[in-house]
Design a protein around this motif. Structure first.
Motif, PDB file in Angstrom:
ATOM      1  N   PRO A  32      67.161  27.980  34.496  1.00 46.94           N
ATOM      2  CA  PRO A  32      68.115  28.596  33.782  1.00 46.94           C
ATOM      3  C   PRO A  32      68.680  27.848  32.689  1.00 46.94           C
ATOM      4  O   PRO A  32      69.240  28.423  31.680  1.00 46.94           O
ATOM      5  N   GLU A  33      68.769  26.596  32.905  1.00 45.31           N
ATOM      6  CA  GLU A  33      69.470  25.543  31.914  1.00 45.31           C
ATOM      7  C   GLU A  33      68.432  25.399  30.738  1.00 45.31           C
ATOM      8  O   GLU A  33      68.934  24.960  29.535  1.00 45.31           O
ATOM      9  N   LYS A  34      67.343  25.709  30.892  1.00 51.36           N
ATOM     10  CA  LYS A  34      66.301  25.397  29.663  1.00 51.36           C
ATOM     11  C   LYS A  34      65.957  26.691  29.120  1.00 51.36           C
ATOM     12  O   LYS A  34      65.646  27.085  27.801  1.00 51.36           O
ATOM     13  N   SER A  35      65.810  27.993  29.925  1.00 49.53           N
ATOM     14  CA  SER A  35      65.380  29.247  29.498  1.00 49.53           C
ATOM     15  C   SER A  35      66.419  30.087  29.160  1.00 49.53           C
ATOM     16  O   SER A  35      67.522  29.772  29.631  1.00 49.53           O
ATOM     17  N   ARG A  36      66.223  30.957  28.163  1.00 52.98           N
ATOM     18  CA  ARG A  36      67.299  31.963  27.797  1.00 52.98           C
ATOM     19  C   ARG A  36      67.022  33.325  28.546  1.00 52.98           C
ATOM     20  O   ARG A  36      67.786  34.131  28.401  1.00 52.98           O
ATOM     21  N   LYS A  37      66.016  33.212  29.576  1.00 47.06           N
ATOM     22  CA  LYS A  37      65.714  34.273  30.167  1.00 47.06           C
ATOM     23  C   LYS A  37      66.791  34.731  31.198  1.00 47.06           C
ATOM     24  O   LYS A  37      67.329  33.596  32.076  1.00 47.06           O
ATOM     25  N   LEU A  38      66.940  35.793  31.474  1.00 48.91           N
ATOM     26  CA  LEU A  38      68.168  36.234  32.417  1.00 48.91           C
ATOM     27  C   LEU A  38      67.503  36.704  33.649  1.00 48.91           C
ATOM     28  O   LEU A  38      68.230  36.913  34.747  1.00 48.91           O
ATOM     29  N   ILE A  39      66.303  37.047  33.834  1.00 48.37           N
ATOM     30  CA  ILE A  39      65.631  37.421  34.727  1.00 48.37           C
ATOM     31  C   ILE A  39      64.476  36.750  34.994  1.00 48.37           C
ATOM     32  O   ILE A  39      63.578  36.279  34.136  1.00 48.37           O
ATOM     33  N   ILE A  40      64.494  35.925  36.147  1.00 51.06           N
ATOM     34  CA  ILE A  40      63.564  34.612  36.388  1.00 51.06           C
ATOM     35  C   ILE A  40      62.684  35.193  37.909  1.00 51.06           C
ATOM     36  O   ILE A  40      63.372  35.362  38.846  1.00 51.06           O
ATOM     37  N   GLY A  41      61.527  34.661  37.665  1.00 55.49           N
ATOM     38  CA  GLY A  41      60.501  34.906  38.480  1.00 55.49           C
ATOM     39  C   GLY A  41      60.351  33.993  39.818  1.00 55.49           C
ATOM     40  O   GLY A  41      61.208  32.864  39.244  1.00 55.49           O
ATOM     41  N   THR A  42      59.963  34.317  40.645  1.00 52.82           N
ATOM     42  CA  THR A  42      59.585  33.136  41.409  1.00 52.82           C
ATOM     43  C   THR A  42      58.196  32.957  42.178  1.00 52.82           C
ATOM     44  O   THR A  42      57.454  33.839  41.696  1.00 52.82           O
ATOM     45  N   ASN A  43      57.966  32.173  42.769  1.00 54.14           N
ATOM     46  CA  ASN A  43      56.509  31.950  43.439  1.00 54.14           C
ATOM     47  C   ASN A  43      56.153  33.283  44.222  1.00 54.14           C
ATOM     48  O   ASN A  43      55.147  33.441  44.449  1.00 54.14           O
ATOM     49  N   ARG A  44      57.298  33.795  44.464  1.00 56.24           N
ATOM     50  CA  ARG A  44      56.907  35.067  45.501  1.00 56.24           C
ATOM     51  C   ARG A  44      57.151  36.433  44.603  1.00 56.24           C
ATOM     52  O   ARG A  44      58.297  36.571  44.014  1.00 56.24           O
ATOM     53  N   ALA A  45      55.972  37.137  44.445  1.00 57.57           N
ATOM     54  CA  ALA A  45      55.940  38.325  43.763  1.00 57.57           C
ATOM     55  C   ALA A  45      57.322  39.462  44.097  1.00 57.57           C
ATOM     56  O   ALA A  45      57.723  40.072  43.433  1.00 57.57           O
ATOM     57  N   ASP A  46      57.777  39.288  45.433  1.00 60.57           N
ATOM     58  CA  ASP A  46      58.679  40.208  45.855  1.00 60.57           C
ATOM     59  C   ASP A  46      60.025  39.618  45.710  1.00 60.57           C
ATOM     60  O   ASP A  46      60.966  40.294  46.256  1.00 60.57           O
ATOM     61  N   VAL A  47      60.362  38.464  45.039  1.00 59.48           N
ATOM     62  CA  VAL A  47      61.724  37.888  44.930  1.00 59.48           C
ATOM     63  C   VAL A  47      61.868  37.728  43.433  1.00 59.48           C
ATOM     64  O   VAL A  47      61.089  36.749  42.943  1.00 59.48           O
TER      65      VAL A  47
END
Ligand SMILES: Nc1ncnc2c1ncn2[C@@H]1O[C@H](COP(=O)(O)OP(=O)(O)OP(=O)(O)O)[C@@H](O)[C@H]1O
Ligand SMILES: O=P(O)(O)OC[C@H]1O[C@H](OP(=O)(O)OP(=O)(O)O)[C@H](O)[C@@H]1O
Length: 214
Positions: A32-47
């Motif tokens: 989040p320090e580098k991306s302006r995205k407010l929704i960040i995915g994870t390695n898990r599709a359900d998180v």
């Protein structure tokens, strides 16, 4: 969302939460320090993670926009904790909530029962309770940041703010004169989500609990 959403603020809480997430097998796909995205995915599709202002974390979780979140005790006191289950003290983002004054200010005299001072703070609820318990009359001035400035320019006599290293107070010729409470961050969970998505949420709580450092 059939999976789970975790609300985190950028900066120290995000950084200090990464090892806890890793213990739960969760690795963010963006920084989040580098991306302006407010929704960040994870390695898990359900998180997924949502990046919010620290002060807003309890609100997102209270309304179920996030299932879990991590928030400082300071923030939780001001929010009130309505609708939140708080299963764990994560022992991260540790600091103290203090009363501070300009060096040389006679706080002992000002804080005698019946005394009256002006106090600037972001932490109005915690401050009100502290001074009421001491029998002090205070005029509280709500600020949203840079509290240390207030006594330097005559806005207040004292401040109630978070102190960690003491570097910010020192740089502004202030000193802590009273500790109000120790602060750390807690895991907060939406109470309804815990019931409906327990099979996803409980393992995260358990993994965090196992990874908390004393
Ligand atoms: N200097 C510090 N050292 C350790 N922990 C701190 C320190 N300052 C604040 N914290 C803790 O970390 C939490 C998040 O702080 P952070 O600085 O990321 O947000 P903030 O600037 O206080 O909030 P907002 O962005 O909503 O104004 C605080 O709520 C507090 O519990
Ligand atoms: O005792 P110290 O180690 O100097 O830390 C104390 C400072 O940390 C917090 O601010 P923060 O760094 O979060 O900046 P902010 O004003 O952006 O919240 C707090 O509001 C103090 O100003």
């Amino acid at each position: 969302m059939s999976g789970i959403t975790i609300a985190l603020s950028k900066g120290r809480i995000f950084e200090e939460t990464l090892p806890l997430l890793a213990a739960a097998g969760i690795v963010p796909t963006d920084d989040p320090e580098k991306s302006r995205k407010l929704i960040i995915g994870t390695n898990r599709a359900d998180v997924r993670l949502v990046i919010v202002r620290a002060t807003d974390t309890p609100t997102y979780v209270q309304y179920g926009a996030a299932d879990l979140g991590i928030a400082g005790k300071d923030v939780l006191i001001e929010h009130g904790g309505v609708g939140l289950y708080q299963p764990l003290d994560l022992n991260i983002a540790r600091c103290r909530l203090c009363v501070a004054v300009p060096k040389g200010f006679d706080y002992a005299a000002a804080s005698r029962p019946g005394g009256r001072i002006r106090v600037a703070t972001k932490y109005v609820s915690a401050a009100r309770e502290h001074f009421a318990a001491k029998g002090m009359h205070v005029d509280l001035i709500k600020l949203y940041g840079s509290m240390e400035l207030a006594p330097l320019v005559g806005l207040s006599d004292a401040i109630v703010d978070l102190v960690s290293t003491g570097g910010t107070l020192k740089a502004n010729n202030l000193e802590a004169v009273e500790d109000i409470m120790d602060i750390s961050s807690r895991l907060v969970v939406n109470q309804a989500a815990l019931k409906v998505k327990r099979e996803l949420i409980q393992p995260v709580i358990d993994a965090f609990a196992g990874a908390v450092k004393p």
